[in-house]
Scaffold this motif. Structure first.
Motif, short mmCIF file in Angstrom:
data_model
loop_
_atom_site.label_atom_id
_atom_site.label_comp_id
_atom_site.label_asym_id
_atom_site.label_seq_id
_atom_site.Cartn_x
_atom_site.Cartn_y
_atom_site.Cartn_z
N ALA A 22 7.44 -27.52 -20.59
CA ALA A 22 6.09 -27.09 -20.19
C ALA A 22 6.13 -25.67 -19.67
O ALA A 22 7.13 -25.20 -19.13
N TRP A 73 -3.86 -29.89 -11.02
CA TRP A 73 -3.65 -31.06 -11.86
C TRP A 73 -4.51 -32.20 -11.31
O TRP A 73 -4.47 -32.49 -10.11
N TYR A 114 -5.47 -21.99 -15.33
CA TYR A 114 -4.29 -21.96 -16.21
C TYR A 114 -4.37 -23.13 -17.18
O TYR A 114 -5.01 -24.15 -16.91
N ARG A 115 -3.69 -22.97 -18.32
CA ARG A 115 -3.54 -24.06 -19.26
C ARG A 115 -2.05 -24.38 -19.35
O ARG A 115 -1.22 -23.47 -19.35
N LEU A 116 -1.74 -25.64 -19.42
CA LEU A 116 -0.33 -26.04 -19.57
C LEU A 116 -0.03 -26.23 -21.05
O LEU A 116 -0.72 -26.97 -21.76
N LEU A 130 -0.14 -26.96 -10.23
CA LEU A 130 0.29 -26.86 -11.64
C LEU A 130 1.75 -26.46 -11.75
O LEU A 130 2.44 -26.88 -12.68
N ASP A 131 2.23 -25.66 -10.80
CA ASP A 131 3.65 -25.28 -10.80
C ASP A 131 4.53 -26.51 -10.61
O ASP A 131 5.59 -26.64 -11.26
N LYS A 166 3.13 -22.59 -17.89
CA LYS A 166 1.79 -22.32 -17.41
C LYS A 166 1.32 -21.00 -18.01
O LYS A 166 2.02 -19.98 -17.94
N VAL A 183 4.66 -28.44 -13.89
CA VAL A 183 5.57 -27.79 -14.85
C VAL A 183 7.02 -28.12 -14.50
O VAL A 183 7.82 -28.49 -15.37
#
Length: 445
Positions: free
Chosen positions: A155, A115, A170-172, A139-140, A157, A143
């Motif tokens: 949200a 992020w 990854y895309r959120l 990213l986790d 991943k 989310v």
């Protein structure tokens, strides 16, 4: 005091003799045990009857409600539009055009490895902004932070290959928690690129489309719970275009309600008849034996049967229930005629529904009077039977003590008899020996 050897002195089979005497002594207790068994059968039969009557009372109470027989069914001209009638529906028809379906907003970020910012801000349609800080650029963690925040957005991943350095990307995916336009949100406070995949929108249909009276109706979901009073309409994928919903009286449902009531009534009458029957058979000696059911001659059960039957078969405002499809047979059961009910509903729907509700109300009252858990006539009789069983069981227990005492007395008596006889035999032997001695002395002299 016990006897170790039967008839040691008397030659009697003392154990068998005492057992035979005890059988005679136990006759009153045996009669009490038989009475307990009969009373238990009666109590069990009454409980089975009461269960059926209580179920009838509940069913009849439902059928007695004003709208119970005022049943309507909704149908749709389109297989992509479902219409379901609920309470309060009435006959009618409406045309409409499905303009659009409900959508829940979905937005997706570009492919990321981490992020890029310290957080982000989610702003709802009403302007409420929720700033979400994340503890790291994982990213986790992003989310988890979004899902924990009260922003009305969830949200997840989604894997999206690898970057030029071979790092996983990854895309959120951000999805509104609420469907329709009310769930609309925007994303700010981040340099991550975000694309809106699905726009938040309400479902919309237009009534009387193409006329001056055209009216748009919207719903956040694809279900319109009150498009018509008492009618819920649900749109399916591909349902865009015209449709017609028709609401008509559902005679089949009304007939089923009446049929279920008659079936429950007959179940009670059949149970009472079966357990009131008198049967005959022949025993091993060829003698005719007559057996009666537990309800045979019972005035309470007979009275309950008559009160429930009368409630279902007596006239309503001068009209026989048979006019509405509820007739009575020669054997005291009821017969339901769906065709007669359908004809009566067609001729006088209001009067027919009122008559059926009145019959159900009378049956409900009669059944409740019999099965009420506190004051019901059958309930009271069950309580009486259970009390009798307890009293008889106490008497049987008392007899156990009495019989045990009597058996001990008999054993003591016969033991004493054996001792006395033994002594007498010993004396006899001694006297015989003495007399024999005297005789020998006389002969020698």
């Amino acid at each position: 005091m016990g006897i170790t050897l039967d008839g040691l002195s008397s030659g009697l089979d003392t154990t068998t003799l005492i057992a035979s005497l005890m059988k005679v002594e136990a006759i009153p207790q045996t009669l009490l045990k038989n009475k307990v068994s009969d009373t238990q059968v009666m109590a069990s039969s009454l409980q089975a009857l009461n269960t059926k009557i209580a179920a009838l009372a509940d069913l009849a109470k439902t059928a007695a409600k004003p709208a119970a027989f005022d049943v309507y069914a909704a149908t749709s001209s389109s297989d992509k539009v479902t219409a379901v009638s609920t309470a309060g529906a009435s006959a009618g028809q409406i045309d409409f055009v499905v303009d659009r379906l409900s959508q829940t907003q979905v937005s997706v970020t570009d492919a990321l490895t981490v992020w890029p910012d310290s957080g982000l801000t989610l702003t709802a349609k009403d302007g409420t902004a929720t700033t979400i800080a994340v503890p790291s650029n994982s990213l986790d963690d992003v989310v988890k932070a979004i899902n924990a925040a009260p922003a009305g957005v969830t949200a997840m991943k989604v894997a999206s290959g690898t970057d030029s350095g071979g790092n996983p990307q990854y895309r959120l995916q951000l999805t509104a928690a609420s469907p329709g336009a009310a769930g609309q949100f925007s994303i700010s406070g981040t340099t991550a690129a975000v694309t809106e995949i699905k726009t938040a929108q309400d479902a919309q249909v237009t009534l009387w489309a193409g006329t001056a009276a055209a009216q748009a109706v919207m719903s956040s979901t694809n279900t319109f719970p009150e498009l018509l009073p008492g009618v819920a309409v649900t749109l399916a994928s591909g349902s865009l275009g015209p449709a017609t919903v028709t609401v008509a009286r559902d005679d089949k449902q009304a007939a089923k309600m009446a049929s279920d009531l008659v079936t429950a009534l007959n179940g009670i009458f059949s149970l009472i008849a079966a357990r009131s029957a008198v049967s005959t058979s022949t025993d091993a000696s060829g003698k005719t034996v007559t057996a009666t059911g537990p309800f045979t001659g019972d005035s309470t059960v007979r009275g309950v049967n008559q009160s429930i039957l009368s409630a279902a078969s007596m006239p309503v405002n001068g009209h026989s229930p048979s006019e509405y499809g509820v007739g009575i047979t020669r054997d005291g059961n009821l017969l339901f005629d769906a065709d007669k009910l359908t004809a009566a509903l067609a001729k006088d729907p209001t009067g027919t529904k009122a008559a059926l509700a009145e019959i159900a109300s009378r049956v409900s009252t009669a059944a409740a009077t019999a099965s009420d858990k506190y004051s019901g006539t059958v309930t009271s009789q069950i309580t009486g039977q259970q009390s009798a069983i307890r009293d008889l069981s106490d008497q049987i227990s008392s007899w156990d003590l009495r019989l045990a005492s009597r058996q001990a007395g008999l054993q003591s008596t016969y033991a004493a008899l054996e001792v006395a006889l033994g002594k007498m035999k010993s004396q006899q032997s001694w006297l015989t020996a003495q007399l024999s001695g005297l005789s020998s002395s006389s002969t020698g002299a």
